[in-house]
Design a protein around this motif. Structure first.
Motif, PDB file in Angstrom:
ATOM      1  N   LEU A  16      33.807 104.103  97.551  1.00 17.93           N
ATOM      2  CA  LEU A  16      34.482 105.397  97.524  1.00 17.93           C
ATOM      3  C   LEU A  16      35.977 105.164  97.420  1.00 17.93           C
ATOM      4  O   LEU A  16      36.631 104.762  98.373  1.00 17.93           O
ATOM      5  N   GLN A  17      36.476 105.402  96.229  1.00 19.03           N
ATOM      6  CA  GLN A  17      37.900 105.242  96.013  1.00 19.03           C
ATOM      7  C   GLN A  17      38.608 106.481  96.529  1.00 19.03           C
ATOM      8  O   GLN A  17      37.994 107.465  96.892  1.00 19.03           O
ATOM      9  N   LEU A  41      15.697 107.488  96.572  1.00 19.78           N
ATOM     10  CA  LEU A  41      15.740 107.559  98.027  1.00 19.78           C
ATOM     11  C   LEU A  41      16.904 108.398  98.541  1.00 19.78           C
ATOM     12  O   LEU A  41      16.857 108.905  99.656  1.00 19.78           O
ATOM     13  N   LEU A  42      17.933 108.559  97.719  1.00 20.70           N
ATOM     14  CA  LEU A  42      19.096 109.355  98.112  1.00 20.70           C
ATOM     15  C   LEU A  42      19.097 110.748  97.488  1.00 20.70           C
ATOM     16  O   LEU A  42      20.110 111.429  97.509  1.00 20.70           O
ATOM     17  N   GLN A  43      17.977 111.173  96.950  1.00 22.50           N
ATOM     18  CA  GLN A  43      17.950 112.447  96.236  1.00 22.50           C
ATOM     19  C   GLN A  43      18.394 113.657  97.060  1.00 22.50           C
ATOM     20  O   GLN A  43      19.037 114.546  96.517  1.00 22.50           O
ATOM     21  N   PRO A  44      18.105 113.740  98.351  1.00 20.55           N
ATOM     22  CA  PRO A  44      18.627 114.897  99.094  1.00 20.55           C
ATOM     23  C   PRO A  44      20.154 114.960  99.093  1.00 20.55           C
ATOM     24  O   PRO A  44      20.736 116.032  99.188  1.00 20.55           O
ATOM     25  N   ILE A  45      20.780 113.810  98.958  1.00 15.55           N
ATOM     26  CA  ILE A  45      22.238 113.760  98.923  1.00 15.55           C
ATOM     27  C   ILE A  45      22.739 114.020  97.508  1.00 15.55           C
ATOM     28  O   ILE A  45      23.690 114.768  97.299  1.00 15.55           O
ATOM     29  N   ILE A  46      22.098 113.417  96.533  1.00 15.14           N
ATOM     30  CA  ILE A  46      22.537 113.545  95.145  1.00 15.14           C
ATOM     31  C   ILE A  46      22.280 114.950  94.605  1.00 15.14           C
ATOM     32  O   ILE A  46      23.059 115.461  93.806  1.00 15.14           O
ATOM     33  N   ILE A  47      21.227 115.614  95.051  1.00 16.11           N
ATOM     34  CA  ILE A  47      20.947 116.957  94.536  1.00 16.11           C
ATOM     35  C   ILE A  47      22.060 117.923  94.936  1.00 16.11           C
ATOM     36  O   ILE A  47      22.381 118.850  94.178  1.00 16.11           O
ATOM     37  N   LYS A  48      22.667 117.704  96.095  1.00 17.39           N
ATOM     38  CA  LYS A  48      23.807 118.557  96.483  1.00 17.39           C
ATOM     39  C   LYS A  48      24.936 118.405  95.472  1.00 17.39           C
ATOM     40  O   LYS A  48      25.589 119.382  95.106  1.00 17.39           O
ATOM     41  N   ALA A  49      25.168 117.181  95.015  1.00 15.51           N
ATOM     42  CA  ALA A  49      26.218 116.943  94.028  1.00 15.51           C
ATOM     43  C   ALA A  49      25.871 117.603  92.698  1.00 15.51           C
ATOM     44  O   ALA A  49      26.734 118.188  92.039  1.00 15.51           O
ATOM     45  N   LYS A  50      24.613 117.519  92.292  1.00 16.86           N
ATOM     46  CA  LYS A  50      24.198 118.143  91.035  1.00 16.86           C
ATOM     47  C   LYS A  50      24.327 119.661  91.102  1.00 16.86           C
ATOM     48  O   LYS A  50      24.718 120.299  90.123  1.00 16.86           O
ATOM     49  N   GLN A  76      35.534 117.706  98.634  1.00 22.89           N
ATOM     50  CA  GLN A  76      36.102 116.822  99.650  1.00 22.89           C
ATOM     51  C   GLN A  76      35.183 116.700 100.860  1.00 22.89           C
ATOM     52  O   GLN A  76      35.030 115.622 101.426  1.00 22.89           O
ATOM     53  N   ARG A  77      34.530 117.785 101.238  1.00 22.40           N
ATOM     54  CA  ARG A  77      33.571 117.749 102.351  1.00 22.40           C
ATOM     55  C   ARG A  77      32.375 116.855 101.983  1.00 22.40           C
ATOM     56  O   ARG A  77      31.900 116.068 102.779  1.00 22.40           O
ATOM     57  N   TYR A  78      31.932 116.967 100.738  1.00 26.95           N
ATOM     58  CA  TYR A  78      30.831 116.135 100.254  1.00 26.95           C
ATOM     59  C   TYR A  78      31.208 114.649 100.313  1.00 26.95           C
ATOM     60  O   TYR A  78      30.426 113.818 100.759  1.00 26.95           O
ATOM     61  N   LEU A  79      32.419 114.328  99.869  1.00 30.81           N
ATOM     62  CA  LEU A  79      32.872 112.932  99.914  1.00 30.81           C
ATOM     63  C   LEU A  79      32.925 112.409 101.344  1.00 30.81           C
ATOM     64  O   LEU A  79      32.555 111.260 101.611  1.00 30.81           O
ATOM     65  N   ALA A  80      33.371 113.245 102.263  1.00 28.38           N
ATOM     66  CA  ALA A  80      33.447 112.826 103.666  1.00 28.38           C
ATOM     67  C   ALA A  80      32.052 112.531 104.210  1.00 28.38           C
ATOM     68  O   ALA A  80      31.869 111.577 104.982  1.00 28.38           O
TER      69      ALA A  80
END
Length: 162
Positions: A16-17, A41-50, A76-80
């Motif tokens: 994370l830059q 395995l990270l789909q619950p996290i990645i779907i939020k980004a999509k 920014q909240r997502y990155l945190a």
């Protein structure tokens, strides 16, 4: 994704830059496309980004135009929240030693925003039973409004393809 052989676990290591000063549709999409998850395995996290990208897309702003304040705060909240992934360990071994029975179990579900499916392996030996996640797939619901039953059928199709 990396593997720790001694523990026999998968780890997710994100580089994370620093967040760019100007957050645009291009920078958000560029960041999200770097999330690598071959097993889902990270789909619950990645779907939020999509879903975030889809919402930004609906704003009909240019690629290099600054996002509205609310979308910048959401990003920014997502990155945190992504920093918590460094503590996530996923066991690689899915079957118990000396398994006498193995079952595959699939689940599919949908909402108005997204749909998905997952596949589990249940293994049993003489002393214990273990259930492990094999893979997962998610999709953002199309912009054209579909009924929940139609989206659930799409999710079921993904379950059958796993």
């Amino acid at each position: 994704m990396s593997w720790r052989p001694r523990e026999d676990t998968f780890l997710y290591q994100l580089n994370l830059q620093e967040v760019p000063v100007t957050i645009t549709k291009r920078t958000v999409l560029s960041f999200i496309s770097k999330l690598y998850d071959p097993l889902g395995l990270l789909q619950p996290i990645i779907i939020k980004a999509k879903m975030m990208i889809q919402k930004i897309w609906l704003l009909k702003i240019d690629w290099d135009q600054n996002l509205p304040r609310q979308e910048i705060e959401n990003f920014q909240r997502y990155l945190a929240e992504l920093h918590q992934l460094k503590d996530l360990k996923i066991p690689r071994c899915i079957l118990l030693k000396d398994s006498v029975a193995v079952h595959l179990i699939g689940f599919a579900d949908a909402s108005a925003q997204a749909y998905g499916a997952c596949l589990y392996a249940k293994s049993e030996n003489a002393n214990e039973t273990q259930i492990r996640l094999l893979c997962r797939k998610t999709r953002v619901a199309p912009l054209k409004t579909l009924s929940i039953p139609r989206l659930e059928l799409l999710a079921l199709r993904h379950c059958c393809r796993n």
